[in-house]
Design an enzyme around this catalytic site. Structure first.
Site, PDB file in Angstrom:
ATOM      1  CG  MET A  19      -2.019  -0.797   1.250  1.00 31.66           C
ATOM      2  SD  MET A  19      -3.419  -0.970  -0.417  1.00 31.66           S
ATOM      3  CE  MET A  19      -3.977   0.890   0.132  1.00 31.66           C
ATOM      4  CG  ASP A  40       9.689   0.152   4.872  1.00 32.92           C
ATOM      5  OD1 ASP A  40       8.471  -0.010   4.095  1.00 32.92           O
ATOM      6  OD2 ASP A  40       9.509  -0.933   4.991  1.00 32.92           O
ATOM      7  N   PRO A 110     -10.672   2.474   8.679  1.00 35.42           N
ATOM      8  CG  PRO A 110     -12.303   0.991   9.771  1.00 35.42           C
ATOM      9  CD  PRO A 110     -11.540   2.727   8.927  1.00 35.42           C
ATOM     10  CG  HIS A 139      -7.644  -9.265   3.413  1.00 37.49           C
ATOM     11  ND1 HIS A 139      -9.091  -9.570   3.917  1.00 37.49           N
ATOM     12  CD2 HIS A 139      -7.853  -8.415   2.446  1.00 37.49           C
ATOM     13  CE1 HIS A 139      -9.615  -8.239   3.769  1.00 37.49           C
ATOM     14  NE2 HIS A 139      -9.099  -7.661   3.125  1.00 37.49           N
ATOM     15  CE  LYS A 143      -6.064  -7.918   6.314  1.00 38.18           C
ATOM     16  NZ  LYS A 143      -5.592  -6.940   6.763  1.00 38.18           N
TER      17      LYS A 143
HETATM   18  N1  LIG Z   1      -7.153   1.207   5.579  1.00 39.63           N
HETATM   19  C1  LIG Z   1      -6.859   0.631   3.499  1.00 39.63           C
HETATM   20  O1  LIG Z   1      -7.462   0.775   3.295  1.00 39.63           O
HETATM   21  C2  LIG Z   1      -6.537  -0.253   3.720  1.00 39.63           C
HETATM   22  C3  LIG Z   1      -5.413  -0.917   4.547  1.00 39.63           C
HETATM   23  N2  LIG Z   1      -4.495  -1.837   4.627  1.00 39.63           N
HETATM   24  C4  LIG Z   1      -3.397  -1.968   5.779  1.00 39.63           C
HETATM   25  O2  LIG Z   1      -2.393  -1.555   5.785  1.00 39.63           O
HETATM   26  C5  LIG Z   1      -1.404  -2.173   6.366  1.00 39.63           C
HETATM   27  C6  LIG Z   1      -0.218  -2.583   5.441  1.00 39.63           C
HETATM   28  O3  LIG Z   1      -0.527  -3.174   4.818  1.00 39.63           O
HETATM   29  P1  LIG Z   1      -0.358  -3.594   2.618  1.00 39.63           P
HETATM   30  O4  LIG Z   1       0.997  -2.673   2.544  1.00 39.63           O
HETATM   31  O5  LIG Z   1      -0.418  -4.512   2.578  1.00 39.63           O
HETATM   32  O6  LIG Z   1       1.230  -4.244   4.520  1.00 39.63           O
HETATM   33  P2  LIG Z   1       2.844  -4.576   3.386  1.00 39.63           P
HETATM   34  O7  LIG Z   1       3.192  -5.577   4.515  1.00 39.63           O
HETATM   35  O8  LIG Z   1       2.875  -5.125   1.991  1.00 39.63           O
HETATM   36  O9  LIG Z   1       3.726  -3.083   3.914  1.00 39.63           O
HETATM   37  C7  LIG Z   1       4.477  -3.089   4.911  1.00 39.63           C
HETATM   38  C8  LIG Z   1       5.413  -1.830   4.740  1.00 39.63           C
HETATM   39  O10 LIG Z   1       5.120  -1.032   5.878  1.00 39.63           O
HETATM   40  C9  LIG Z   1       7.126  -1.193   7.122  1.00 39.63           C
HETATM   41  N3  LIG Z   1       7.368  -0.797   8.347  1.00 39.63           N
HETATM   42  C10 LIG Z   1       7.043  -2.393   9.095  1.00 39.63           C
HETATM   43  N4  LIG Z   1       6.966  -1.256   9.848  1.00 39.63           N
HETATM   44  C11 LIG Z   1       7.172   0.087   9.887  1.00 39.63           C
HETATM   45  C12 LIG Z   1       7.575   0.453  10.507  1.00 39.63           C
HETATM   46  N5  LIG Z   1       7.717   0.897  12.035  1.00 39.63           N
HETATM   47  N6  LIG Z   1       7.850   1.923  10.055  1.00 39.63           N
HETATM   48  C13 LIG Z   1       8.062   2.085   8.725  1.00 39.63           C
HETATM   49  N7  LIG Z   1       8.013   0.955   8.536  1.00 39.63           N
HETATM   50  C14 LIG Z   1       7.301  -0.054   8.466  1.00 39.63           C
HETATM   51  C15 LIG Z   1       6.988  -3.299   6.001  1.00 39.63           C
HETATM   52  O11 LIG Z   1       8.359  -2.923   6.222  1.00 39.63           O
HETATM   53  P3  LIG Z   1       8.836  -4.886   6.547  1.00 39.63           P
HETATM   54  O12 LIG Z   1       8.289  -5.736   5.797  1.00 39.63           O
HETATM   55  O13 LIG Z   1      10.255  -5.053   5.920  1.00 39.63           O
HETATM   56  O14 LIG Z   1       8.072  -5.478   8.184  1.00 39.63           O
HETATM   57  C16 LIG Z   1       6.220  -2.781   4.501  1.00 39.63           C
HETATM   58  O15 LIG Z   1       7.679  -2.453   4.098  1.00 39.63           O
HETATM   59  C17 LIG Z   1      -2.179  -3.318   6.635  1.00 39.63           C
HETATM   60  O16 LIG Z   1      -2.468  -3.325   8.544  1.00 39.63           O
HETATM   61  C18 LIG Z   1      -3.091  -3.408   6.198  1.00 39.63           C
HETATM   62  O17 LIG Z   1      -4.319  -4.256   6.906  1.00 39.63           O
HETATM   63  C19 LIG Z   1      -3.973  -2.359   3.607  1.00 39.63           C
HETATM   64  C20 LIG Z   1      -5.092  -1.653   1.617  1.00 39.63           C
HETATM   65  C21 LIG Z   1      -5.827  -1.276   2.263  1.00 39.63           C
HETATM   66  O1  LIG Z   2      -4.433  -5.491   3.938  1.00 37.60           O
HETATM   67  C1  LIG Z   2      -4.910  -5.848   3.023  1.00 37.60           C
HETATM   68  O2  LIG Z   2      -4.886  -5.523   2.122  1.00 37.60           O
HETATM   69  C2  LIG Z   2      -5.943  -4.649   3.582  1.00 37.60           C
HETATM   70  N1  LIG Z   2      -6.130  -4.363   5.116  1.00 37.60           N
HETATM   71  C3  LIG Z   2      -7.344  -3.497   5.568  1.00 37.60           C
HETATM   72  C4  LIG Z   2      -8.087  -4.528   6.212  1.00 37.60           C
HETATM   73  O3  LIG Z   2      -7.351  -5.097   7.108  1.00 37.60           O
HETATM   74  O4  LIG Z   2      -9.273  -4.208   6.654  1.00 37.60           O
HETATM   75  C5  LIG Z   2      -8.249  -2.976   4.531  1.00 37.60           C
HETATM   76  C6  LIG Z   2      -8.072  -4.134   3.514  1.00 37.60           C
HETATM   77  O5  LIG Z   2      -9.433  -5.039   3.577  1.00 37.60           O
HETATM   78  C7  LIG Z   2      -7.237  -4.277   2.818  1.00 37.60           C
END
Ligand SMILES: NC(=O)C1=CN([C@@H]2O[C@H](COP(=O)(O)OP(=O)(O)OC[C@H]3O[C@@H](n4cnc5c(N)ncnc54)[C@H](OP(=O)(O)O)[C@@H]3O)[C@@H](O)[C@H]2O)C=CC1
Ligand SMILES: O=C(O)C1=N[C@H](C(=O)O)C[C@H](O)C1
Length: 253
Positions: A19, A40, A110, A139, A143
């Site tokens: 994301m 990151d 969320p 999902h 995740k």
């Molecule tokens: N609200 C919304 O619409 C959505 C929410 N989400 C949520 O977003 C979050 C991330 O999802 P997603 O992108 O798929 O996850 P990813 O694992 O792809 O990305 C998370 C990134 O954050 C990094 N990270 C972890 N801890 C830290 C930190 N303390 N500081 C900076 N970077 C950090 C990770 O590094 P590393 O991998 O090295 O740990 C990784 O690069 C989840 O909670 C997901 O549920 C996702 C989609 C939509």
């Molecule tokens: O981790 C994801 O991919 C997503 N996380 C959010 C959630 O936990 O609701 C939003 C979306 O569903 C994608």
């Protein structure tokens, strides 16, 4: 002639993630926004203050997000948070932090996809009429958390709408069951989680009554679906002091 407004200076946390990577691209492409930090896990949060970020976008991990948010609030940076894991206790903690910074805005959503926000709103409306409701979220298998933040939020909205309408939760006759077969229980709403490669983010909300069912379904087929909501959040949050939970309030749904 009026001078054009200064671009909003944006930092993205979790910039190398699924994301965060999309958010970096979306901010870069927006002419009214300026990407000043892409942070990151290996980077220091001071990159945000060094770069003079006005707004931070957080897509990291439920274990990391509270420290990030505390840093942002302490340093006077507005925040748009998509990371999941926000329990009522966490929301209360953030509200406490914001008490000392009344000018700051924090948006915790969320789900940033328009259709997902509408699905939650429709489910809230339907819940007044159906005692029996269940949520299935599906999902991708990378995740970190289950159930999804969206499904947990949806279940709570259903439970509250049902209670406000004076309905007791639906009952069933299942007495013999394998542990977990009826899903997680969130305020008496069963929530079921599916994890499969190939999926992105999907949710079904099912209601049942004698002789009928109602199914509300939303599918995010690509993470670009979240970006208009994220950008709306970034543009709005500096003008919405305090804590906002849910994009539905920004969209005025
Ligand atoms: N609200 C919304 O619409 C959505 C929410 N989400 C949520 O977003 C979050 C991330 O999802 P997603 O992108 O798929 O996850 P990813 O694992 O792809 O990305 C998370 C990134 O954050 C990094 N990270 C972890 N801890 C830290 C930190 N303390 N500081 C900076 N970077 C950090 C990770 O590094 P590393 O991998 O090295 O740990 C990784 O690069 C989840 O909670 C997901 O549920 C996702 C989609 C939509
Ligand atoms: O981790 C994801 O991919 C997503 N996380 C959010 C959630 O936990 O609701 C939003 C979306 O569903 C994608």
């Amino acid at each position: 002639m009026t001078a054009s407004a200064e671009p909003i200076r944006v930092g993205v946390l979790g910039a190398h993630g699924r994301m965060g990577g999309q958010a970096v691209k979306a901010v870069r492409e927006a002419t009214d926004l300026d990407l000043v930090a892409a942070v990151d896990v290996e980077d220091s949060l001071s990159a945000l203050t060094d770069a003079g970020a006005d707004v931070v976008v957080d897509f990291t991990h439920p274990d990391a997000v509270m420290d990030n948010l505390r840093f942002a609030i302490e340093h006077g940076i507005h925040a748009v948070v998509g990371t999941t894991g926000f329990t009522d206790d966490r929301i209360a903690t953030v509200t406490g932090w914001l008490a000392d910074k009344p000018e700051l805005g924090v948006l915790i959503a969320p789900n940033f996809a328009l259709g997902a926000v509408l699905a939650m709103r429709f489910a809230q409306q339907a819940a007044r009429f159906y005692a029996a409701a269940e949520v299935i979220e599906l999902h991708h298998n990378r995740k970190a958390d289950a159930p999804s933040g969206t499904a947990a939020h949806t279940a709570r909205l259903i439970a509250r709408a049902r209670a406000d309408a004076g309905l007791a939760p639906g009952t069933d006759a299942t007495t013999a069951q394998l542990a977990g077969a009826r899903g997680a229980d969130i305020e008496d709403v069963p929530v079921h989680s599916v994890r499969l490669p190939g999926l992105v983010a999907h949710e079904e909300i099912l209601f049942g009554a004698e002789g009928e069912t109602l199914t509300i379904r939303h599918d995010s087929l690509d993470r670009v679906s979240f970006m208009p909501g994220v950008l709306l959040g970034v543009r709005t949050v500096p003008h919405r002091p305090g804590l906002t939970v849910g994009l539905e309030h920004v969209l005025d749904l």
